[in-house]
Design an enzyme around this catalytic site. Structure first.
Site, PDB file in Angstrom:
ATOM      1  N   HIS A  41      11.595  21.548 -44.401  1.00  0.00           N
ATOM      2  CA  HIS A  41      10.423  22.403 -44.567  1.00  0.00           C
ATOM      3  C   HIS A  41      10.929  23.712 -45.168  1.00  0.00           C
ATOM      4  O   HIS A  41      11.742  24.399 -44.549  1.00  0.00           O
ATOM      5  CB  HIS A  41       9.754  22.651 -43.221  1.00  0.00           C
ATOM      6  CG  HIS A  41       8.451  23.383 -43.322  1.00  0.00           C
ATOM      7  ND1 HIS A  41       7.449  23.242 -42.391  1.00  0.00           N
ATOM      8  CD2 HIS A  41       7.979  24.254 -44.243  1.00  0.00           C
ATOM      9  CE1 HIS A  41       6.415  23.995 -42.735  1.00  0.00           C
ATOM     10  NE2 HIS A  41       6.725  24.632 -43.856  1.00  0.00           N
ATOM     11  N   ALA A  87       1.227  18.563 -44.113  1.00  0.00           N
ATOM     12  CA  ALA A  87       0.613  18.737 -42.796  1.00  0.00           C
ATOM     13  C   ALA A  87      -0.816  19.233 -42.954  1.00  0.00           C
ATOM     14  O   ALA A  87      -1.760  18.458 -42.894  1.00  0.00           O
ATOM     15  CB  ALA A  87       1.443  19.704 -41.966  1.00  0.00           C
ATOM     16  N   GLU A  88      -0.978  20.540 -43.206  1.00  0.00           N
ATOM     17  CA  GLU A  88      -2.323  21.120 -43.283  1.00  0.00           C
ATOM     18  C   GLU A  88      -3.132  20.516 -44.425  1.00  0.00           C
ATOM     19  O   GLU A  88      -4.316  20.238 -44.277  1.00  0.00           O
ATOM     20  CB  GLU A  88      -2.211  22.643 -43.452  1.00  0.00           C
ATOM     21  CG  GLU A  88      -1.583  23.339 -42.266  1.00  0.00           C
ATOM     22  CD  GLU A  88      -2.542  24.304 -41.587  1.00  0.00           C
ATOM     23  OE1 GLU A  88      -3.374  24.885 -42.288  1.00  0.00           O
ATOM     24  OE2 GLU A  88      -2.447  24.446 -40.356  1.00  0.00           O
ATOM     25  N   ASN A 145       8.849  19.387 -47.563  1.00  0.00           N
ATOM     26  CA  ASN A 145       7.627  19.750 -46.846  1.00  0.00           C
ATOM     27  C   ASN A 145       7.306  21.212 -47.176  1.00  0.00           C
ATOM     28  O   ASN A 145       8.179  22.063 -47.142  1.00  0.00           O
ATOM     29  CB  ASN A 145       7.839  19.564 -45.350  1.00  0.00           C
ATOM     30  CG  ASN A 145       6.582  19.809 -44.527  1.00  0.00           C
ATOM     31  OD1 ASN A 145       6.656  20.150 -43.359  1.00  0.00           O
ATOM     32  ND2 ASN A 145       5.419  19.642 -45.111  1.00  0.00           N
ATOM     33  N   GLY A 146       6.031  21.465 -47.512  1.00  0.00           N
ATOM     34  CA  GLY A 146       5.605  22.829 -47.809  1.00  0.00           C
ATOM     35  C   GLY A 146       4.963  22.946 -49.177  1.00  0.00           C
ATOM     36  O   GLY A 146       5.460  22.386 -50.162  1.00  0.00           O
ATOM     37  N   ASN A 147       3.814  23.631 -49.235  1.00  0.00           N
ATOM     38  CA  ASN A 147       3.062  23.876 -50.483  1.00  0.00           C
ATOM     39  C   ASN A 147       2.353  22.647 -51.017  1.00  0.00           C
ATOM     40  O   ASN A 147       2.013  22.600 -52.202  1.00  0.00           O
ATOM     41  CB  ASN A 147       3.978  24.421 -51.601  1.00  0.00           C
ATOM     42  CG  ASN A 147       4.724  25.675 -51.211  1.00  0.00           C
ATOM     43  OD1 ASN A 147       4.378  26.309 -50.234  1.00  0.00           O
ATOM     44  ND2 ASN A 147       5.744  26.026 -51.973  1.00  0.00           N
ATOM     45  N   GLN A 169       9.128  10.775 -33.230  1.00  0.00           N
ATOM     46  CA  GLN A 169       9.783  12.081 -33.217  1.00  0.00           C
ATOM     47  C   GLN A 169       9.844  12.664 -31.810  1.00  0.00           C
ATOM     48  O   GLN A 169       8.873  12.601 -31.067  1.00  0.00           O
ATOM     49  CB  GLN A 169       9.040  13.054 -34.143  1.00  0.00           C
ATOM     50  CG  GLN A 169       9.756  14.389 -34.296  1.00  0.00           C
ATOM     51  CD  GLN A 169       8.967  15.400 -35.102  1.00  0.00           C
ATOM     52  OE1 GLN A 169       7.899  15.820 -34.685  1.00  0.00           O
ATOM     53  NE2 GLN A 169       9.487  15.773 -36.258  1.00  0.00           N
ATOM     54  N   CYS A 229       9.944  22.882 -35.438  1.00  0.00           N
ATOM     55  CA  CYS A 229       8.770  23.519 -34.829  1.00  0.00           C
ATOM     56  C   CYS A 229       9.030  25.005 -34.592  1.00  0.00           C
ATOM     57  O   CYS A 229       9.979  25.368 -33.895  1.00  0.00           O
ATOM     58  CB  CYS A 229       8.407  22.840 -33.509  1.00  0.00           C
ATOM     59  SG  CYS A 229       6.938  23.557 -32.737  1.00  0.00           S
TER      60      CYS A 229
END
Length: 410
Positions: A101, A158-159, A134-136, A5, A34
């Site tokens: 995302h 990610a997290e 992406n997300g949740n 990336q 980002c």
């Protein structure tokens, strides 16, 4: 598959960099997601999402020049229709896989909130290329539910994955098992210590809330061996806590598992954070973190730990922006110039000019002219010492003496 990336905002530079990487990966991904301040300053990531002409040129050129597919990761707009048109534009330009995302670029840190799977579902239905979500995503059940609700081809985390690297295996291992496995990898493939520390802060997040002293030690340690020692101490303390655990005891702080088990960390929103800090939403505002105006008052209780340390070293230090000195700008690039620069430039621009003109700038410690003159003198002295043929008594022949005198004059 391995994707490489890049963040970029110039078609030519992006493609030149991608050409260097294409033989070592299966696809090139353009980061358009980002939301951080560094991306705003560098003009890349989610801060390009309004510049559709530029993005089209970047992707079209990449498709033309690269031998591997070009993919993109984006954030959504508040409006679903605009997000769909954005995705369709990228697909038409040549994007062959799209990761969405489900948050806007403003949704970050304590204001992250919940990602919109509705946006992701709308994009999935509107394009023909593969779409990742992406997300949740905090556990494997979230992965399955996301695929079911949005119809995407894949899911990223990610997290959630940082706090539990076994997320996609559907298990919650002991933290020290993951930490030890990670440290073995680091010993085999060394990386900067700051990376290692950051990963362990994620893995041990909940445990470090309990053992604050070890949190401080992990923050200060300067060697990989020191980090391994802190990790070992955390493991021993957790094992001791498990041994003394009472039957039927439940996790504290509302956690689904005990703190020594890998599990997600859900960022508190502004309201929850205000309550944690003992203030109302009105008092703290919607910013989530300390109000900057509070920090400016110099109240050590509201200063960050880093600023408190600076205050200890220099009690007279003030963090009031209005008291900061105003720097004159470089004539060339606009960065702060050196106060004693002979060219009225910053150090970078000064260095280029001084080198080009073989000049000195004592203010920046650049001595190109002085060093050049010294090198000429040294070369001259070298020729002098090599010319005369001196006898053991120190006599020099007449002809040779004339040559020596001529060299000296030169």
């Amino acid at each position: 598959p391995c994707l490489s990336q890049f963040c970029a905002n110039d078609p030519e530079v992006f493609v030149q960099a991608a050409l260097l990487a294409q033989d070592y990966c299966d696809a090139i991904d353009l980061n358009l997601g980002c939301p951080q301040m560094i991306a705003k300053r560098g003009h890349y990531g989610a801060f390009l999402q309004e510049e559709w002409d530029l993005l089209q040129r970047m992707i079209l050129l990449a498709n033309e020049k690269l031998s591997v597919p070009i993919t993109c990761k984006i954030r959504v707009f508040p409006d679903i229709d605009k997000t769909v048109k954005y995705a369709q534009m990228l697909e038409k330009a040549g994007c062959q896989l799209l990761t969405v995302h489900g948050r806007t670029k403003e949704q970050k840190g304590p204001l992250a909130g919940v990602a919109s799977w509705e946006h992701i579902q709308a994009v999935r239905k509107a394009v023909s290329i593969p779409v990742f979500a992406n997300g949740n995503i905090q556990c494997l059940r979230d992965v399955e539910e996301c695929i079911r609700k949005t119809g995407v081809h894949g899911v990223m985390s990610a997290e959630g994955n940082l706090h539990n690297p076994a997320l996609f295996e559907g298990r919650n291992p002991l933290v020290w098992e993951m930490a030890e496995e990670y440290l073995e990898i680091v010993q085999k493939y060394p990386c900067p210590l700051s990376y290692v520390r950051a990963h362990l802060f994620k893995l041990w997040h909940h445990t470090l809330q309990v053992y604050q002293q070890l949190r401080e030690e992990l923050a200060k340690v300067k060697t990989l061996e020191g980090i391994v020692d802190v990790n070992r101490e955390l493991k021993l303390r957790c094992q001791e806590e498990i041994a003394n655990q009472k039957e039927g005891e439940k996790p504290k702080e509302g956690l689904p598992f005990f703190h020594w088990i890998c599990q997600p960390y859900v960022r508190p929103g502004p309201k929850e954070r205000c309550k944690e800090n003992g203030g109302s939403e009105t008092e703290k505002g919607l910013r989530g973190k300390r109000a900057l105006e509070d920090e400016e008052d110099g109240n050590s209780e509201l200063l960050s730990k880093n600023k408190q340390k600076k205050k200890l070293r220099n009690p007279n230090k003030s963090f009031d922006p209005s008291l900061k000195p105003k720097y004159a700008k470089c004539d060339q690039c606009g960065n702060p110039k050196g106060n004693k620069c002979v060219f009225n430039m910053c150090r970078g621009c000064c260095k280029k000019r001084a080198f080009k003109e073989t000049a000195d700038c004592p203010g920046h410690g650049l001595l190109f002219k002085t060093k050049y003159e010294k090198s000429l003198l040294w070369q001259s002295n070298q020729r002098v010492t090599q010319c005369p043929e001196v006898t053991r008594r120190g006599d020099v022949a007449g002809g040779e003496l004339a040559v020596l005198q001529e060299a000296g004059d030169t």
